[in-house]
Design an enzyme around this catalytic site. Structure first.
Site, mmCIF file in Angstrom:
data_model
loop_
_atom_site.group_PDB
_atom_site.id
_atom_site.type_symbol
_atom_site.label_atom_id
_atom_site.label_comp_id
_atom_site.label_asym_id
_atom_site.label_seq_id
_atom_site.Cartn_x
_atom_site.Cartn_y
_atom_site.Cartn_z
ATOM 1 N N GLY A 1 38.769 36.177 41.994
ATOM 2 C CA GLY A 1 38.927 36.561 40.591
ATOM 3 C C GLY A 1 38.099 37.799 40.316
ATOM 4 O O GLY A 1 37.920 38.647 41.178
ATOM 5 N N CYS A 2 37.548 37.886 39.134
ATOM 6 C CA CYS A 2 36.746 39.038 38.743
ATOM 7 C C CYS A 2 35.549 39.189 39.676
ATOM 8 O O CYS A 2 34.799 38.239 39.891
ATOM 9 C CB CYS A 2 36.262 38.859 37.301
ATOM 10 N N PHE A 3 35.368 40.383 40.221
ATOM 11 C CA PHE A 3 34.271 40.568 41.174
ATOM 12 C C PHE A 3 32.900 40.431 40.543
ATOM 13 O O PHE A 3 31.924 40.154 41.224
ATOM 14 C CB PHE A 3 34.393 41.843 41.998
ATOM 15 N N TRP A 4 32.777 40.587 39.243
ATOM 16 C CA TRP A 4 31.470 40.405 38.597
ATOM 17 C C TRP A 4 30.976 38.980 38.823
ATOM 18 O O TRP A 4 29.796 38.753 39.068
ATOM 19 C CB TRP A 4 31.542 40.671 37.102
#
Length: 183
Positions: free
Chosen positions: A16-19
């Site tokens: 998902g979101c790399f953050w």
């Protein structure tokens, strides 16, 4: 490179979101470095804006460099499968699109074997009510994300997405894998 003399290994993961994924693996004992980036798409060195369109074929990923003497690839993958939903195709929560797909991008046959073995074990355990849709593929066309994406949660902990999405994932990791949290 790590300060110890042992060689490191690298695996690239899309959760998902790399953050979110970066924030978790930054806290894992035995992980030497984590870099947010893009991989396995057609565009060479895409921008965040291009990847967000979903038309480049890239996944948002983290490149995890770890010391195999301190943590195994199997343990890295066990953490990976707990901190994201591997049954959700091209989506993690409200983040929707092929760039948010679940993926393990390997650089050796040994990594591929471990990834496939872990997935088989998870499916056999019926941990999830749905099949695992995690892509297991050779790493291709990797590029680092823009500088402002690196250490995003660390640098922006009170930003809305970080507070409501990234923070809970970090907490889940810290509770589930307390013995693996960096001191």
């Amino acid at each position: 490179m790590s300060s110890s003399s042992s060689p490191t290994e690298t695996i690239v993961l899309g959760g998902g979101c790399f953050w979110c994924t970066e924030a978790v693996f930054d806290r894992v004992q035995g992980v030497v470095d984590v870099e947010s980036g893009y991989c396995n798409g057609q565009t060479v060195n895409p921008s965040y804006e291009q990847v967000c369109t979903g038309r480049t074929g890239h996944a948002e990923v983290v490149k995890v460099e770890f010391d195999p003497a301190a943590i195994s690839l199997r343990e890295i993958l066990e953490i990976f499968f707990v901190v994201h939903d591997p049954t959700s195709l091209n989506r993690q929560g409200n983040d929707v699109g092929t760039q948010y797909r679940s993926g393990i991008y390997f650089t050796s046959d040994a990594q591929k074997q471990v990834a496939e073995e872990v997935i088989r074990e998870i499916e056999a355990s019926k941990t999830y009510g749905s099949p695992i849709v995690t892509e297991v593929a050779p790493l291709a066309n990797y590029s680092a994300a823009e500088a402002y994406h690196q250490d995003y949660f660390l640098n922006n902990p009170n930003q809305g997405y970080c507070a409501f999405v990234v923070g809970p994932k970090v907490e889940k990791f810290q509770k589930t894998f307390a013995s693996r949290v960096k001191a």
